[in-house]
Design a protein around this motif. Structure first.
Motif, PDB file in Angstrom:
ATOM      1  N   ILE A  29       0.856  -1.101  -0.032  1.00  0.00           N
ATOM      2  CA  ILE A  29      -0.015  -0.164   0.040  1.00  0.00           C
ATOM      3  C   ILE A  29       1.029   1.253  -0.095  1.00  0.00           C
ATOM      4  O   ILE A  29       1.767   1.282   0.856  1.00  0.00           O
ATOM      5  CB  ILE A  29      -0.749   0.025   1.187  1.00  0.00           C
ATOM      6  N   ILE A  30       0.632   2.243  -1.039  1.00  0.00           N
ATOM      7  CA  ILE A  30       1.273   3.334  -0.975  1.00  0.00           C
ATOM      8  C   ILE A  30       0.212   4.556  -0.894  1.00  0.00           C
ATOM      9  O   ILE A  30      -0.652   4.469  -1.556  1.00  0.00           O
ATOM     10  CB  ILE A  30       2.081   3.659  -2.482  1.00  0.00           C
ATOM     11  N   TYR A  31       0.193   5.042   0.372  1.00  0.00           N
ATOM     12  CA  TYR A  31      -0.900   6.107   0.683  1.00  0.00           C
ATOM     13  C   TYR A  31      -0.353   7.357   0.785  1.00  0.00           C
ATOM     14  O   TYR A  31       0.809   7.778   1.254  1.00  0.00           O
ATOM     15  CB  TYR A  31      -1.660   5.577   1.856  1.00  0.00           C
ATOM     16  N   ALA A  32      -1.208   8.425   0.573  1.00  0.00           N
ATOM     17  CA  ALA A  32      -0.893   9.875   0.582  1.00  0.00           C
ATOM     18  C   ALA A  32      -1.141  10.227   2.263  1.00  0.00           C
ATOM     19  O   ALA A  32      -2.274  10.663   2.597  1.00  0.00           O
ATOM     20  CB  ALA A  32      -1.948  10.713  -0.291  1.00  0.00           C
ATOM     21  N   GLY A  33      -0.084   9.996   2.894  1.00  0.00           N
ATOM     22  CA  GLY A  33      -0.119  10.206   4.233  1.00  0.00           C
ATOM     23  C   GLY A  33      -0.578  11.790   4.813  1.00  0.00           C
ATOM     24  O   GLY A  33      -0.945  11.835   5.943  1.00  0.00           O
ATOM     25  N   SER A  34      -0.295  12.571   3.904  1.00  0.00           N
ATOM     26  CA  SER A  34      -0.621  13.944   4.507  1.00  0.00           C
ATOM     27  C   SER A  34      -2.180  14.123   4.558  1.00  0.00           C
ATOM     28  O   SER A  34      -2.663  15.112   5.193  1.00  0.00           O
ATOM     29  CB  SER A  34      -0.058  15.350   3.609  1.00  0.00           C
ATOM     30  N   LEU A  35      -3.073  13.371   3.820  1.00  0.00           N
ATOM     31  CA  LEU A  35      -4.446  13.767   3.735  1.00  0.00           C
ATOM     32  C   LEU A  35      -5.302  12.369   4.133  1.00  0.00           C
ATOM     33  O   LEU A  35      -6.461  12.603   4.452  1.00  0.00           O
ATOM     34  CB  LEU A  35      -4.687  14.136   2.463  1.00  0.00           C
ATOM     35  N   VAL A  36      -4.775  11.203   3.707  1.00  0.00           N
ATOM     36  CA  VAL A  36      -5.531   9.877   3.901  1.00  0.00           C
ATOM     37  C   VAL A  36      -5.795   9.572   5.327  1.00  0.00           C
ATOM     38  O   VAL A  36      -4.867   9.653   6.356  1.00  0.00           O
ATOM     39  CB  VAL A  36      -4.875   8.872   3.078  1.00  0.00           C
ATOM     40  N   ASN A  37      -6.765   9.100   5.755  1.00  0.00           N
ATOM     41  CA  ASN A  37      -7.081   8.804   7.280  1.00  0.00           C
ATOM     42  C   ASN A  37      -6.461   7.635   7.490  1.00  0.00           C
ATOM     43  O   ASN A  37      -6.479   6.384   6.997  1.00  0.00           O
ATOM     44  CB  ASN A  37      -8.687   8.553   7.330  1.00  0.00           C
ATOM     45  N   TYR A  51       3.867   2.366   2.681  1.00  0.00           N
ATOM     46  CA  TYR A  51       4.725   3.247   2.271  1.00  0.00           C
ATOM     47  C   TYR A  51       3.925   4.641   2.421  1.00  0.00           C
ATOM     48  O   TYR A  51       2.718   4.777   1.888  1.00  0.00           O
ATOM     49  CB  TYR A  51       5.023   3.044   0.778  1.00  0.00           C
ATOM     50  N   ASN A  52       4.444   5.739   2.997  1.00  0.00           N
ATOM     51  CA  ASN A  52       3.684   7.025   3.080  1.00  0.00           C
ATOM     52  C   ASN A  52       4.450   7.745   2.089  1.00  0.00           C
ATOM     53  O   ASN A  52       5.474   8.497   2.167  1.00  0.00           O
ATOM     54  CB  ASN A  52       3.895   7.570   4.446  1.00  0.00           C
ATOM     55  N   SER A  53       3.724   8.142   0.869  1.00  0.00           N
ATOM     56  CA  SER A  53       3.930   8.967  -0.400  1.00  0.00           C
ATOM     57  C   SER A  53       4.346  10.387   0.080  1.00  0.00           C
ATOM     58  O   SER A  53       4.719  11.159  -0.977  1.00  0.00           O
ATOM     59  CB  SER A  53       3.004   8.604  -1.667  1.00  0.00           C
ATOM     60  N   ALA A  54       3.853  10.921   1.139  1.00  0.00           N
ATOM     61  CA  ALA A  54       4.158  12.284   1.484  1.00  0.00           C
ATOM     62  C   ALA A  54       5.449  12.634   1.516  1.00  0.00           C
ATOM     63  O   ALA A  54       5.997  13.666   1.351  1.00  0.00           O
ATOM     64  CB  ALA A  54       3.205  12.556   2.979  1.00  0.00           C
ATOM     65  N   LYS A  55       6.345  11.550   1.898  1.00  0.00           N
ATOM     66  CA  LYS A  55       7.861  11.520   2.024  1.00  0.00           C
ATOM     67  C   LYS A  55       8.527  11.185   0.872  1.00  0.00           C
ATOM     68  O   LYS A  55      10.018  11.027   0.873  1.00  0.00           O
ATOM     69  CB  LYS A  55       8.167  10.879   3.272  1.00  0.00           C
ATOM     70  N   LEU A  58       7.730  11.184  -7.198  1.00  0.00           N
ATOM     71  CA  LEU A  58       7.181  10.516  -8.079  1.00  0.00           C
ATOM     72  C   LEU A  58       7.953   9.079  -8.312  1.00  0.00           C
ATOM     73  O   LEU A  58       7.699   7.949  -8.424  1.00  0.00           O
ATOM     74  CB  LEU A  58       7.065  10.969  -9.025  1.00  0.00           C
ATOM     75  N   GLU A  59       9.366   9.479  -8.436  1.00  0.00           N
ATOM     76  CA  GLU A  59      10.194   8.184  -9.122  1.00  0.00           C
ATOM     77  C   GLU A  59      10.331   7.275  -7.917  1.00  0.00           C
ATOM     78  O   GLU A  59      10.304   5.952  -8.355  1.00  0.00           O
ATOM     79  CB  GLU A  59      11.614   8.708  -9.342  1.00  0.00           C
ATOM     80  N   GLU A  60      10.420   7.659  -6.688  1.00  0.00           N
ATOM     81  CA  GLU A  60      10.364   6.386  -5.657  1.00  0.00           C
ATOM     82  C   GLU A  60       9.170   5.864  -5.645  1.00  0.00           C
ATOM     83  O   GLU A  60       9.071   4.789  -4.992  1.00  0.00           O
ATOM     84  CB  GLU A  60      10.520   7.268  -4.276  1.00  0.00           C
ATOM     85  N   VAL A  61       8.113   6.709  -5.652  1.00  0.00           N
ATOM     86  CA  VAL A  61       6.493   5.746  -5.751  1.00  0.00           C
ATOM     87  C   VAL A  61       6.800   4.697  -6.723  1.00  0.00           C
ATOM     88  O   VAL A  61       6.318   3.549  -6.479  1.00  0.00           O
ATOM     89  CB  VAL A  61       5.439   6.690  -5.819  1.00  0.00           C
ATOM     90  N   LEU A  62       7.051   5.250  -7.787  1.00  0.00           N
ATOM     91  CA  LEU A  62       7.171   4.307  -9.229  1.00  0.00           C
ATOM     92  C   LEU A  62       7.997   2.969  -8.773  1.00  0.00           C
ATOM     93  O   LEU A  62       7.748   2.000  -9.200  1.00  0.00           O
ATOM     94  CB  LEU A  62       7.472   4.977 -10.396  1.00  0.00           C
ATOM     95  N   GLU A  63       9.113   3.447  -8.119  1.00  0.00           N
ATOM     96  CA  GLU A  63      10.193   2.226  -7.817  1.00  0.00           C
ATOM     97  C   GLU A  63       9.597   1.262  -7.044  1.00  0.00           C
ATOM     98  O   GLU A  63       9.882  -0.008  -7.154  1.00  0.00           O
ATOM     99  CB  GLU A  63      11.441   2.874  -7.414  1.00  0.00           C
ATOM    100  N   VAL A  64       8.583   1.610  -6.188  1.00  0.00           N
ATOM    101  CA  VAL A  64       7.895   0.594  -5.290  1.00  0.00           C
ATOM    102  C   VAL A  64       7.023  -0.053  -5.977  1.00  0.00           C
ATOM    103  O   VAL A  64       6.876  -1.492  -5.806  1.00  0.00           O
ATOM    104  CB  VAL A  64       7.332   1.390  -4.167  1.00  0.00           C
ATOM    105  N   MET A  65       6.154   0.686  -6.983  1.00  0.00           N
ATOM    106  CA  MET A  65       5.320  -0.402  -7.777  1.00  0.00           C
ATOM    107  C   MET A  65       6.123  -1.400  -8.786  1.00  0.00           C
ATOM    108  O   MET A  65       5.785  -2.545  -8.848  1.00  0.00           O
ATOM    109  CB  MET A  65       4.631   0.542  -8.713  1.00  0.00           C
ATOM    110  N   PHE A  66       7.269  -0.807  -9.300  1.00  0.00           N
ATOM    111  CA  PHE A  66       8.140  -1.756 -10.183  1.00  0.00           C
ATOM    112  C   PHE A  66       8.458  -2.902  -9.548  1.00  0.00           C
ATOM    113  O   PHE A  66       8.277  -4.126  -9.819  1.00  0.00           O
ATOM    114  CB  PHE A  66       9.119  -1.052 -10.809  1.00  0.00           C
ATOM    115  N   GLN A  67       8.965  -2.742  -8.184  1.00  0.00           N
ATOM    116  CA  GLN A  67       9.321  -3.711  -7.483  1.00  0.00           C
ATOM    117  C   GLN A  67       8.336  -4.761  -7.033  1.00  0.00           C
ATOM    118  O   GLN A  67       8.612  -6.029  -7.136  1.00  0.00           O
ATOM    119  CB  GLN A  67      10.253  -3.249  -6.196  1.00  0.00           C
ATOM    120  N   ALA A  68       7.234  -4.206  -6.661  1.00  0.00           N
ATOM    121  CA  ALA A  68       6.000  -5.006  -6.214  1.00  0.00           C
ATOM    122  C   ALA A  68       5.507  -5.912  -7.466  1.00  0.00           C
ATOM    123  O   ALA A  68       5.342  -7.056  -7.336  1.00  0.00           O
ATOM    124  CB  ALA A  68       4.948  -4.263  -5.955  1.00  0.00           C
ATOM    125  N   GLU A  69       5.672  -5.338  -8.892  1.00  0.00           N
ATOM    126  CA  GLU A  69       5.394  -6.265 -10.048  1.00  0.00           C
ATOM    127  C   GLU A  69       6.311  -7.227 -10.262  1.00  0.00           C
ATOM    128  O   GLU A  69       5.758  -8.430 -10.528  1.00  0.00           O
ATOM    129  CB  GLU A  69       5.294  -5.240 -11.158  1.00  0.00           C
TER     130      GLU A  69
END
Length: 255
Positions: A29-37, A51-55, A58-69
């Motif tokens: 789960i990659i969540y928008a930590g600044s606003l998601v409950n 993973y908290n995407s507030a920190k 974009l490249e880091e978020v995508l890398e997590v997705m790629f690795q999960a795939e």
């Protein structure tokens, strides 16, 4: 598979049934930590990587997705509200398209809907307003010139202004310059549908004063237009006894 999921406007029970199911099944789960409950993360299964995407970039978020795939894992990208509004999802999807990675999109309850619920408000009252303009002030992220506050204000439609709580003096001035009267009804809704939700009805002219008096500096939506005051409106034609529809023949007799 990657699921883009709208988390809803704040309250944890406003996520969709489908979105909740995806959260329960997710390996990542990659969540928008600044606003998601954060209470939504309670639905994650044991061993889920979060993973908290507030920190993150974009490249880091995508890398997590790629690795999960690569690992054959299912990922939920959890955005606030409905991610079609100010969600920055297109830039993620474009890269996934380039990589041939499958994804889908589960809509959520937008905060502009949550703000209406806070005020028991209908944005589209017959004879008052049948259009809703969703926009924002230009800040560090610009807004196209053709979408200026003044140009939208000229229509006198209902307006919902995101991401602008810290610029209310300027917003008021530009709304008035565009054609709204200073005493046009307005409202500020802070953290719509969260436990600490607050809402304040005011006017276009008193937006900044109202925010200052109530210590509102961020995480708020502004609603502009006569619908805020439940302005005198026309009865709906759909339920008018004299109105014929596909399902009901109208009567000439109106009680």
């Amino acid at each position: 598979m990657i699921h883009f999921v709208g988390a809803g406007s704040g309250a944890a029970d406003l996520i969709t049934v489908r979105g909740k199911k995806y959260l329960e099944e997710a390996d990542v789960i990659i969540y928008a930590g600044s606003l998601v409950n954060p209470a939504l993360l309670d639905d994650a299964k044991g061993g889920c990587r979060i993973y908290n995407s507030a920190k993150m970039t974009l490249e880091e978020v995508l890398e997590v997705m790629f690795q999960a795939e690569k690992e054959g894992k299912m990922t939920v990208r959890l955005h606030t509200g409905d991610p079609c509004l100010y969600g920055a999802i297109r830039e993620q999807m474009d890269v996934l398209d380039e990589r041939g990675i499958a994804y889908d999109y589960c809509p959520g309850v937008s905060s502009f809907s949550g703000a209406a619920s806070a005020l028991n408000l209908e944005y589209t009252l017959p004879g008052v307003s049948q259009s809703v303009v969703i926009t924002r002030m230009a800040g560090r992220t610009p807004v196209p010139e053709k979408e200026s506050i003044e140009s939208f204000a000229a229509h006198h439609a209902t307006m919902v202004v995101f991401l602008s709580a810290g610029m209310l003096d300027e917003l008021s001035g530009r709304l008035i310059a565009g054609g709204y009267a200073p005493d046009t009804p307005a409202a500020i809704v802070y953290k719509a549908t969260w436990e600490d939700e607050k809402s304040f009805v005011c006017t276009v002219e008193t937006l900044a004063q109202t925010a200052k008096e109530n210590n509102i500096t961020k995480t708020a939506l502004m609603i502009i237009g006569d619908v805020v005051a439940h302005h005198s409106y026309e009865r709906s034609k759909l339920y008018d006894p004299g109105f014929t529809t596909e399902f009901r023949k109208g009567s000439d007799i109106v009680e």
